[in-house]
Design a protein around this motif. Sequence first.
Motif, PDB file in Angstrom:
ATOM      1  N   THR A  19       0.726  -1.123  -0.058  1.00 18.06           N
ATOM      2  CA  THR A  19      -0.210   0.128  -0.083  1.00 18.06           C
ATOM      3  C   THR A  19       0.921   1.203  -0.066  1.00 18.06           C
ATOM      4  O   THR A  19       1.904   1.166   0.764  1.00 18.06           O
ATOM      5  CB  THR A  19      -1.055  -0.213   1.364  1.00 18.06           C
ATOM      6  OG1 THR A  19      -0.172  -0.069   2.576  1.00 18.06           O
ATOM      7  CG2 THR A  19      -2.002  -1.273   1.296  1.00 18.06           C
ATOM      8  N   ALA A  20       0.216   2.215  -0.578  1.00 17.77           N
ATOM      9  CA  ALA A  20       1.144   3.503  -0.557  1.00 17.77           C
ATOM     10  C   ALA A  20       0.117   4.695  -0.266  1.00 17.77           C
ATOM     11  O   ALA A  20      -0.883   4.727  -0.723  1.00 17.77           O
ATOM     12  CB  ALA A  20       1.723   3.700  -2.138  1.00 17.77           C
ATOM     13  N   ARG A  21       0.707   5.580   0.375  1.00 12.86           N
ATOM     14  CA  ARG A  21       0.095   6.843   0.707  1.00 12.86           C
ATOM     15  C   ARG A  21       0.429   7.989  -0.423  1.00 12.86           C
ATOM     16  O   ARG A  21       1.745   8.321  -0.273  1.00 12.86           O
ATOM     17  CB  ARG A  21       0.240   7.461   2.071  1.00 12.86           C
ATOM     18  CG  ARG A  21      -0.519   8.532   2.492  1.00 12.86           C
ATOM     19  CD  ARG A  21      -0.309   9.036   3.931  1.00 12.86           C
ATOM     20  NE  ARG A  21      -1.401  10.289   3.863  1.00 12.86           N
ATOM     21  CZ  ARG A  21      -1.191  10.992   4.792  1.00 12.86           C
ATOM     22  NH1 ARG A  21      -0.179  10.822   5.913  1.00 12.86           N
ATOM     23  NH2 ARG A  21      -1.767  12.153   4.947  1.00 12.86           N
ATOM     24  N   LEU A  22      -0.156   8.243  -1.182  1.00 12.82           N
ATOM     25  CA  LEU A  22       0.204   9.134  -2.298  1.00 12.82           C
ATOM     26  C   LEU A  22      -0.155  10.640  -1.842  1.00 12.82           C
ATOM     27  O   LEU A  22      -1.282  11.019  -1.180  1.00 12.82           O
ATOM     28  CB  LEU A  22      -0.671   8.998  -3.600  1.00 12.82           C
ATOM     29  CG  LEU A  22      -0.345   7.747  -4.539  1.00 12.82           C
ATOM     30  CD1 LEU A  22      -0.530   6.408  -3.800  1.00 12.82           C
ATOM     31  CD2 LEU A  22      -1.101   7.834  -5.577  1.00 12.82           C
ATOM     32  N   PRO A  23       0.880  11.602  -2.085  1.00 12.65           N
ATOM     33  CA  PRO A  23       0.566  12.964  -1.648  1.00 12.65           C
ATOM     34  C   PRO A  23      -0.118  13.593  -2.841  1.00 12.65           C
ATOM     35  O   PRO A  23      -0.479  12.783  -4.162  1.00 12.65           O
ATOM     36  CB  PRO A  23       1.665  13.403  -1.894  1.00 12.65           C
ATOM     37  CG  PRO A  23       2.688  12.355  -2.287  1.00 12.65           C
ATOM     38  CD  PRO A  23       2.336  11.177  -2.375  1.00 12.65           C
ATOM     39  N   THR A  24      -0.584  14.741  -3.003  1.00 12.65           N
ATOM     40  CA  THR A  24      -1.291  15.417  -3.729  1.00 12.65           C
ATOM     41  C   THR A  24      -0.202  15.217  -5.249  1.00 12.65           C
ATOM     42  O   THR A  24       0.689  15.775  -5.107  1.00 12.65           O
ATOM     43  CB  THR A  24      -1.731  16.788  -3.638  1.00 12.65           C
ATOM     44  OG1 THR A  24      -2.877  16.653  -2.729  1.00 12.65           O
ATOM     45  CG2 THR A  24      -2.385  17.623  -5.067  1.00 12.65           C
ATOM     46  N   VAL A  25      -0.859  15.061  -6.370  1.00 16.20           N
ATOM     47  CA  VAL A  25       0.069  15.062  -7.494  1.00 16.20           C
ATOM     48  C   VAL A  25      -0.236  16.306  -8.328  1.00 16.20           C
ATOM     49  O   VAL A  25      -1.270  16.663  -8.494  1.00 16.20           O
ATOM     50  CB  VAL A  25      -0.605  13.686  -8.425  1.00 16.20           C
ATOM     51  CG1 VAL A  25       0.623  13.573  -9.973  1.00 16.20           C
ATOM     52  CG2 VAL A  25      -0.419  12.410  -7.826  1.00 16.20           C
ATOM     53  N   THR A  82       3.744  15.726  -4.873  1.00 18.89           N
ATOM     54  CA  THR A  82       4.565  14.997  -5.819  1.00 18.89           C
ATOM     55  C   THR A  82       4.206  15.373  -7.246  1.00 18.89           C
ATOM     56  O   THR A  82       3.303  15.987  -7.548  1.00 18.89           O
ATOM     57  CB  THR A  82       4.505  13.313  -5.446  1.00 18.89           C
ATOM     58  OG1 THR A  82       5.537  12.787  -6.140  1.00 18.89           O
ATOM     59  CG2 THR A  82       3.266  12.751  -6.063  1.00 18.89           C
ATOM     60  N   SER A  83       5.125  14.973  -8.161  1.00 17.99           N
ATOM     61  CA  SER A  83       5.237  15.419  -9.405  1.00 17.99           C
ATOM     62  C   SER A  83       4.496  13.829 -10.203  1.00 17.99           C
ATOM     63  O   SER A  83       4.721  12.746  -9.765  1.00 17.99           O
ATOM     64  CB  SER A  83       6.509  15.634  -9.915  1.00 17.99           C
ATOM     65  OG  SER A  83       7.323  14.362 -10.160  1.00 17.99           O
ATOM     66  N   THR A  84       4.092  14.227 -11.326  1.00 18.01           N
ATOM     67  CA  THR A  84       3.755  12.894 -12.043  1.00 18.01           C
ATOM     68  C   THR A  84       4.835  11.862 -12.297  1.00 18.01           C
ATOM     69  O   THR A  84       4.685  10.734 -12.267  1.00 18.01           O
ATOM     70  CB  THR A  84       2.790  13.244 -13.478  1.00 18.01           C
ATOM     71  OG1 THR A  84       3.669  13.972 -14.219  1.00 18.01           O
ATOM     72  CG2 THR A  84       1.530  14.033 -13.237  1.00 18.01           C
ATOM     73  N   ARG A  85       5.880  12.556 -12.775  1.00 13.23           N
ATOM     74  CA  ARG A  85       6.997  11.476 -13.020  1.00 13.23           C
ATOM     75  C   ARG A  85       7.539  10.794 -11.788  1.00 13.23           C
ATOM     76  O   ARG A  85       7.760   9.484 -11.958  1.00 13.23           O
ATOM     77  CB  ARG A  85       8.203  12.056 -13.824  1.00 13.23           C
ATOM     78  CG  ARG A  85       7.925  12.766 -15.257  1.00 13.23           C
ATOM     79  CD  ARG A  85       9.054  13.448 -15.746  1.00 13.23           C
ATOM     80  NE  ARG A  85       8.549  13.862 -17.170  1.00 13.23           N
ATOM     81  CZ  ARG A  85       9.633  14.530 -17.904  1.00 13.23           C
ATOM     82  NH1 ARG A  85      11.060  14.616 -17.528  1.00 13.23           N
ATOM     83  NH2 ARG A  85       9.312  14.903 -18.932  1.00 13.23           N
TER      84      ARG A  85
END
Length: 173
Positions: A9-15, A56-59
Amino acid sequence: RKGFVDGRTARLPTVIVRPGRPNAATTSCFSGVIREPLQGEDAILPVARTLPHSVTSTRALIYNLVTLHNAAWPPTLADRSANLPSRPCTLQQLVDALYEVVPEEEHSKLGKIIDKEDKFLSRVVGSMGSNLSYERARELKMVPVPELKTVIEEFLEDFGEKSVVSRKRRKTS
């Protein structure tokens, strides 16, 4: 937990900067403040420019999700979750980076950035974590989020076909 599934699982920041049209997400303005002006459209900021938020960035996101997928985990480690790398930034920092990336002679082509703060939305964004720890991501060799100017340049390269300004990276000294 029982070994039936090898999951992560990953916690994603705003992209940022997300391509496409604005959406109803409270944090959509963190992409819109870059995307809309680059397309000659006005951007409405419903939260205060001074609130830090984790992005975070898309790349970086794509690279880090692949890294997480391919990671070798010790079989005895039950917690296979990670915060993906992020960097705190404010809307004002994004605006400043936008004006640094876009050549001065093209600033007049950019859409306007209009402040229409909604106090409730500012409180919501202000309550979100903005300086998240990502030690496990570092251990897994995930890449950090590049500086904001680079994030904007990458957006122009990857999704800038509707941009009203130059898409080439500027030379820095």
